[in-house]
Design a protein around this motif. Structure first.
Motif, PDB file in Angstrom:
ATOM      1  N   ALA A  55      19.520 -12.633 -24.940  1.00 25.01           N
ATOM      2  CA  ALA A  55      20.883 -13.060 -25.453  1.00 25.01           C
ATOM      3  C   ALA A  55      21.160 -12.130 -26.111  1.00 25.01           C
ATOM      4  O   ALA A  55      22.543 -10.831 -26.156  1.00 25.01           O
ATOM      5  N   GLU A  56      20.730 -12.055 -27.531  1.00 25.23           N
ATOM      6  CA  GLU A  56      21.063 -10.810 -28.418  1.00 25.23           C
ATOM      7  C   GLU A  56      20.744  -9.453 -28.164  1.00 25.23           C
ATOM      8  O   GLU A  56      21.563  -8.900 -28.299  1.00 25.23           O
ATOM      9  N   TRP A  57      19.209  -9.188 -27.154  1.00 27.98           N
ATOM     10  CA  TRP A  57      18.968  -7.804 -27.243  1.00 27.98           C
ATOM     11  C   TRP A  57      19.978  -6.870 -26.150  1.00 27.98           C
ATOM     12  O   TRP A  57      19.591  -5.787 -25.948  1.00 27.98           O
ATOM     13  N   SER A  58      20.593  -8.352 -24.898  1.00 29.79           N
ATOM     14  CA  SER A  58      21.261  -7.473 -23.993  1.00 29.79           C
ATOM     15  C   SER A  58      22.516  -6.331 -23.758  1.00 29.79           C
ATOM     16  O   SER A  58      22.294  -5.275 -23.417  1.00 29.79           O
ATOM     17  N   MET A  59      22.927  -6.908 -25.055  1.00 24.11           N
ATOM     18  CA  MET A  59      23.333  -5.127 -25.706  1.00 24.11           C
ATOM     19  C   MET A  59      23.035  -3.422 -25.677  1.00 24.11           C
ATOM     20  O   MET A  59      23.808  -2.889 -25.819  1.00 24.11           O
ATOM     21  N   HIS A  60      21.791  -3.812 -25.986  1.00 24.73           N
ATOM     22  CA  HIS A  60      20.564  -3.309 -26.190  1.00 24.73           C
ATOM     23  C   HIS A  60      20.138  -2.382 -24.372  1.00 24.73           C
ATOM     24  O   HIS A  60      19.841  -1.072 -24.857  1.00 24.73           O
ATOM     25  N   GLY A  61      20.658  -3.221 -23.577  1.00 25.28           N
ATOM     26  CA  GLY A  61      19.897  -3.027 -23.124  1.00 25.28           C
ATOM     27  C   GLY A  61      18.310  -3.750 -22.199  1.00 25.28           C
ATOM     28  O   GLY A  61      17.591  -2.890 -21.952  1.00 25.28           O
ATOM     29  N   ILE A  62      18.223  -4.426 -23.113  1.00 27.43           N
ATOM     30  CA  ILE A  62      16.502  -4.936 -23.743  1.00 27.43           C
ATOM     31  C   ILE A  62      16.597  -5.789 -22.197  1.00 27.43           C
ATOM     32  O   ILE A  62      16.959  -7.267 -23.382  1.00 27.43           O
ATOM     33  N   ARG A  63      15.698  -6.132 -21.699  1.00 24.67           N
ATOM     34  CA  ARG A  63      15.240  -7.406 -21.262  1.00 24.67           C
ATOM     35  C   ARG A  63      14.299  -8.245 -21.819  1.00 24.67           C
ATOM     36  O   ARG A  63      13.264  -7.456 -22.145  1.00 24.67           O
ATOM     37  N   VAL A  64      14.115  -9.502 -21.673  1.00 23.20           N
ATOM     38  CA  VAL A  64      13.568 -10.075 -22.400  1.00 23.20           C
ATOM     39  C   VAL A  64      13.194 -11.857 -21.260  1.00 23.20           C
ATOM     40  O   VAL A  64      14.427 -12.238 -21.682  1.00 23.20           O
ATOM     41  N   ASN A  65      11.957 -11.755 -20.570  1.00 25.49           N
ATOM     42  CA  ASN A  65      10.795 -13.184 -19.709  1.00 25.49           C
ATOM     43  C   ASN A  65      10.269 -13.300 -20.050  1.00 25.49           C
ATOM     44  O   ASN A  65       8.845 -12.267 -20.997  1.00 25.49           O
ATOM     45  N   VAL A  66       9.553 -14.295 -19.820  1.00 24.74           N
ATOM     46  CA  VAL A  66       8.477 -15.682 -20.294  1.00 24.74           C
ATOM     47  C   VAL A  66       8.112 -15.865 -19.171  1.00 24.74           C
ATOM     48  O   VAL A  66       8.802 -16.343 -17.792  1.00 24.74           O
ATOM     49  N   LEU A  67       6.589 -15.561 -18.551  1.00 26.30           N
ATOM     50  CA  LEU A  67       5.900 -15.894 -17.666  1.00 26.30           C
ATOM     51  C   LEU A  67       5.533 -17.327 -18.158  1.00 26.30           C
ATOM     52  O   LEU A  67       4.475 -17.136 -19.245  1.00 26.30           O
ATOM     53  N   SER A  68       4.804 -18.027 -17.469  1.00 28.15           N
ATOM     54  CA  SER A  68       4.445 -19.521 -17.957  1.00 28.15           C
ATOM     55  C   SER A  68       3.029 -19.360 -16.727  1.00 28.15           C
ATOM     56  O   SER A  68       3.975 -21.134 -15.640  1.00 28.15           O
ATOM     57  N   PRO A  69       2.486 -19.623 -16.784  1.00 24.38           N
ATOM     58  CA  PRO A  69       1.153 -20.039 -15.973  1.00 24.38           C
ATOM     59  C   PRO A  69       0.189 -21.141 -16.256  1.00 24.38           C
ATOM     60  O   PRO A  69       0.760 -21.599 -16.948  1.00 24.38           O
ATOM     61  N   SER A  70      -0.042 -21.847 -15.494  1.00 24.83           N
ATOM     62  CA  SER A  70      -0.790 -22.154 -15.318  1.00 24.83           C
ATOM     63  C   SER A  70      -2.372 -21.997 -15.374  1.00 24.83           C
ATOM     64  O   SER A  70      -2.746 -21.136 -15.987  1.00 24.83           O
ATOM     65  N   LEU A  71      -3.415 -22.831 -15.476  1.00 25.02           N
ATOM     66  CA  LEU A  71      -4.893 -22.547 -15.735  1.00 25.02           C
ATOM     67  C   LEU A  71      -5.189 -21.106 -15.008  1.00 25.02           C
ATOM     68  O   LEU A  71      -5.478 -21.358 -13.860  1.00 25.02           O
ATOM     69  N   THR A  72      -6.149 -20.227 -15.635  1.00 18.41           N
ATOM     70  CA  THR A  72      -5.770 -18.765 -15.098  1.00 18.41           C
ATOM     71  C   THR A  72      -7.115 -18.324 -16.026  1.00 18.41           C
ATOM     72  O   THR A  72      -8.016 -18.983 -16.767  1.00 18.41           O
ATOM     73  N   GLU A  73      -8.083 -17.494 -14.364  1.00 16.52           N
ATOM     74  CA  GLU A  73      -9.600 -17.811 -15.356  1.00 16.52           C
ATOM     75  C   GLU A  73      -9.268 -16.789 -15.823  1.00 16.52           C
ATOM     76  O   GLU A  73      -9.563 -15.089 -15.798  1.00 16.52           O
ATOM     77  N   THR A  74      -9.538 -16.791 -17.101  1.00 14.08           N
ATOM     78  CA  THR A  74     -10.047 -16.053 -17.947  1.00 14.08           C
ATOM     79  C   THR A  74     -10.522 -16.381 -19.619  1.00 14.08           C
ATOM     80  O   THR A  74     -11.367 -16.910 -18.922  1.00 14.08           O
ATOM     81  N   PRO A  75     -11.336 -15.319 -20.313  1.00  7.88           N
ATOM     82  CA  PRO A  75     -12.279 -15.591 -21.079  1.00  7.88           C
ATOM     83  C   PRO A  75     -12.205 -16.970 -22.094  1.00  7.88           C
ATOM     84  O   PRO A  75     -12.285 -18.177 -22.336  1.00  7.88           O
ATOM     85  N   LEU A  76     -10.333 -17.400 -22.270  1.00 13.46           N
ATOM     86  CA  LEU A  76     -10.231 -18.884 -23.220  1.00 13.46           C
ATOM     87  C   LEU A  76     -10.449 -19.918 -22.525  1.00 13.46           C
ATOM     88  O   LEU A  76     -10.262 -21.315 -22.847  1.00 13.46           O
ATOM     89  N   ALA A  77     -10.277 -19.253 -20.941  1.00 13.19           N
ATOM     90  CA  ALA A  77     -10.698 -20.444 -20.298  1.00 13.19           C
ATOM     91  C   ALA A  77     -12.178 -21.536 -19.810  1.00 13.19           C
ATOM     92  O   ALA A  77     -11.790 -22.159 -18.846  1.00 13.19           O
ATOM     93  N   GLU A  78     -12.456 -20.233 -20.152  1.00 13.65           N
ATOM     94  CA  GLU A  78     -14.015 -20.493 -19.897  1.00 13.65           C
ATOM     95  C   GLU A  78     -14.955 -21.965 -19.575  1.00 13.65           C
ATOM     96  O   GLU A  78     -15.158 -21.869 -19.022  1.00 13.65           O
ATOM     97  N   ARG A  79     -14.657 -22.459 -20.507  1.00 10.78           N
ATOM     98  CA  ARG A  79     -15.144 -23.844 -20.893  1.00 10.78           C
ATOM     99  C   ARG A  79     -14.218 -25.145 -19.992  1.00 10.78           C
ATOM    100  O   ARG A  79     -14.768 -26.483 -19.054  1.00 10.78           O
ATOM    101  N   LEU A  80     -13.260 -24.588 -19.735  1.00 13.23           N
ATOM    102  CA  LEU A  80     -12.669 -25.442 -18.739  1.00 13.23           C
ATOM    103  C   LEU A  80     -12.936 -25.117 -17.294  1.00 13.23           C
ATOM    104  O   LEU A  80     -12.270 -26.152 -15.980  1.00 13.23           O
ATOM    105  N   LEU A  81     -12.947 -24.388 -17.001  1.00 10.50           N
ATOM    106  CA  LEU A  81     -13.966 -23.624 -15.084  1.00 10.50           C
ATOM    107  C   LEU A  81     -15.783 -23.253 -15.302  1.00 10.50           C
ATOM    108  O   LEU A  81     -15.676 -22.664 -15.351  1.00 10.50           O
ATOM    109  N   ALA A  82     -16.337 -24.490 -16.154  1.00 11.19           N
ATOM    110  CA  ALA A  82     -17.613 -23.880 -16.801  1.00 11.19           C
ATOM    111  C   ALA A  82     -18.844 -24.140 -15.844  1.00 11.19           C
ATOM    112  O   ALA A  82     -19.530 -23.530 -15.088  1.00 11.19           O
ATOM    113  N   ASN A  83     -17.919 -25.199 -14.495  1.00  9.42           N
ATOM    114  CA  ASN A  83     -18.793 -24.847 -13.295  1.00  9.42           C
ATOM    115  C   ASN A  83     -18.077 -25.533 -12.237  1.00  9.42           C
ATOM    116  O   ASN A  83     -16.951 -25.152 -12.314  1.00  9.42           O
ATOM    117  N   ASP A  84     -18.912 -25.023 -10.810  1.00 12.49           N
ATOM    118  CA  ASP A  84     -18.515 -25.590  -9.729  1.00 12.49           C
ATOM    119  C   ASP A  84     -18.050 -26.733  -9.149  1.00 12.49           C
ATOM    120  O   ASP A  84     -16.466 -27.106  -9.249  1.00 12.49           O
TER     121      ASP A  84
END
Length: 232
Positions: free
Chosen positions: A151-180
């Protein structure tokens, strides 16, 4: 994204690295700021720890067309086992770090014709999930920050959005996807039949960074295999 300059904080691995690779493939100049070098040919890297009290942001160019803040944490414990320090640590990396980067980038973003900021939440901030109280608290704050800045930055033409993922295979999620078995269980929890890959988020980020998304701002976008809104 041809000719755009994009700052990606957290480009050294996972989703951030995938976004960097995709942005460069589409013709963007990528500036990386993270503790580790992503070692991607063509990326201008600067070693930055967003948890540091003092950060030298002198590497930020005069004009930025996009900022992606991708650092995150996965601290899953029952609420009664979480210490105040756990909440503070998650808040520091997910929220305070983003604030530092965005405040430092504001002047450069204002000089772009169509600037885009992308932050990251989690499906747990919307859905409510066991053991996610700390991360959902900080990511909920990110969603509030993004709405306010959009809202605040719209006057400057700056867009702000958020991506909201579920569990994604990244190094952070290694232990949650540790085996088959864990991978298969996670696949079954998602209506689309699989957990996420960094590229799933990178494709949406690429759209939001591009001029084609010039009318999209203030949105919390679920990239989550349907788990945040469907119950088949």
């Amino acid at each position: 994204m041809e000719g755009k300059t994009i700052l990606i904080v957290g480009a050294s691995s996972g989703i951030g690295k995938s976004i960097a690779e995709m942005a460069m493939a589409k013709g963007a100049k990528v500036i990386s700021a993270s503790r580790q070098n992503p070692n991607l040919s063509g990326v201008e890297h600067h070693t930055v720890d967003v948890l540091a009290e003092e950060i030298n942001f002198s590497f930020i160019p005069e004009t930025l067309d996009g900022v992606v803040y991708a650092p995150g944490s996965i601290n899953l414990k029952p609420f009664h086992r979480l210490k105040i320090e756990d909440f503070q640590d998650d808040f520091q990396i997910n929220v305070t770090g983003a604030i530092k980067v965005l405040q430092a980038s504001f002047k450069a973003l204002k000089k772009s014709d169509n600037a885009s900021v992308i932050l990251f939440s989690t499906v747990a901030a919307k859905l409510g999930m066991n053991f996610h109280s700390s991360i959902a608290t900080s990511k909920g704050a990110i969603e509030g920050l993004a709405k306010s800045l959009a809202a605040e930055w719209s006057m400057h033409g700056i867009r702000v959005n958020v991506l909201s993922p579920s569990l994604t295979e990244t190094p952070l999620a290694e232990r949650l996807l540790a085996n088959d078995d864990k991978k298969e269980a996670s696949n079954k929890r998602h209506p689309i039949g699989r957990f996420g890959q960094p590229e799933d988020l990178a494709h949406m980020a690429s759209l939001l960074l591009s001029d084609e998304a010039g009318w999209i701002t203030g949105q919390i976008i679920g990239v989550d295999g349907g788990v945040g809104s469907l119950k088949p």
